[in-house]
Motif scaffolding. Structure first.
Motif, PDB file in Angstrom:
ATOM      1  N   ASP A  12      17.641  15.893  39.714  1.00  0.00           N
ATOM      2  CA  ASP A  12      17.560  14.666  37.796  1.00  0.00           C
ATOM      3  C   ASP A  12      17.092  15.940  36.894  1.00  0.00           C
ATOM      4  OD1 ASP A  12      14.793  15.401  38.631  1.00  0.00           O
ATOM      5  OD2 ASP A  12      14.327  12.952  39.221  1.00  0.00           O
ATOM      6  N   LYS A  13      16.464  15.048  35.066  1.00  0.00           N
ATOM      7  CA  LYS A  13      15.849  15.765  34.756  1.00  0.00           C
ATOM      8  C   LYS A  13      14.731  16.310  34.322  1.00  0.00           C
ATOM      9  CE  LYS A  13      14.067  11.729  32.157  1.00  0.00           C
ATOM     10  NZ  LYS A  13      14.288  10.883  31.086  1.00  0.00           N
ATOM     11  N   ASN A  14      13.985  15.927  35.419  1.00  0.00           N
ATOM     12  CA  ASN A  14      12.367  15.932  35.607  1.00  0.00           C
ATOM     13  C   ASN A  14      12.228  17.059  37.062  1.00  0.00           C
ATOM     14  OD1 ASN A  14      11.758  13.700  34.759  1.00  0.00           O
ATOM     15  ND2 ASN A  14      11.490  12.813  36.592  1.00  0.00           N
ATOM     16  N   LYS A  16      13.476  17.065  39.862  1.00  0.00           N
ATOM     17  CA  LYS A  16      13.678  16.437  41.510  1.00  0.00           C
ATOM     18  C   LYS A  16      15.100  16.630  42.417  1.00  0.00           C
ATOM     19  CE  LYS A  16       8.865  15.534  41.811  1.00  0.00           C
ATOM     20  NZ  LYS A  16       8.262  14.709  42.989  1.00  0.00           N
ATOM     21  N   THR A  64      16.853   8.363  41.623  1.00  0.00           N
ATOM     22  CA  THR A  64      15.441   8.342  40.931  1.00  0.00           C
ATOM     23  C   THR A  64      15.053   7.947  39.974  1.00  0.00           C
ATOM     24  OG1 THR A  64      15.873  10.755  40.638  1.00  0.00           O
ATOM     25  CG2 THR A  64      15.407  10.623  42.751  1.00  0.00           C
ATOM     26  N   THR A  65      15.594   8.594  38.507  1.00  0.00           N
ATOM     27  CA  THR A  65      15.425   8.218  37.607  1.00  0.00           C
ATOM     28  C   THR A  65      16.193   6.868  36.802  1.00  0.00           C
ATOM     29  OG1 THR A  65      16.539   9.663  36.747  1.00  0.00           O
ATOM     30  CG2 THR A  65      14.319  10.243  37.051  1.00  0.00           C
TER      31      THR A  65
END
Length: 103
Positions: free
Chosen positions: A73-75, A77, A96-97
Motif C-alpha cells: 500500500d502507500k505506506n 506495508k 489496510t488503508t
C-alpha cells in the motif's frame, strides 16, 4: 475471478527463498496462478553461443505463485486487495488503508 494483482503492481514476497524482498510485477499468468516479479526468484540459465548472441550464464526471473505475493500500500506495508463499486466502475482497493489502487 477478477485479477487482484496486475502487471506493474509493487509487491512483497511472503514466502520462499526471497521472503521479504520487494519488486514490480512484469507479467502475470492467471491460468497458472503465477507472476514474474523483477529481481525475484532468479535462476541461472546456461545458453549456447550462436552467431547472433554471446553464450554464457544468464540470470532469469522465474514465475512465483500469486499466493506468495502481497500488494504494497502507500505506506509500504503488505495489504490484501478488495473490490468495490465506485459509481458505475469496479475498482481495487487496499484493505489496510481503504485507498483505491487504480484510478
Amino acid at each position: 475471478m477478477a485479477a487482484k494483482l496486475r502487471k506493474g503492481d509493487k509487491v512483497v514476497v511472503l514466502a520462499g527463498k526471497d521472503k521479504g524482498k520487494e519488486g514490480v510485477i512484469t507479467s502475470v499468468d492467471p491460468k497458472a496462478g503465477k507472476a514474474v516479479v523483477d529481481g525475484i526468484n532468479i535462476a541461472i540459465r546456461h545458453t549456447r553461443q550462436s552467431q547472433t548472441s554471446q553464450g554464457g550464464r544468464i540470470p532469469k526471473a522465474l514465475p512465483i505463485d500469486l499466493s506468495n505475493l502481497a500488494l504494497l500500500d502507500k505506506n509500504g506495508k503488505a495489504t490484501r486487495v478488495g473490490f468495490r463499486m465506485e459509481g458505475d466502475k469496479k475498482v481495487r482497493y487496499a484493505k489496510t488503508t481503504g485507498d483505491v489502487i487504480d484510478a
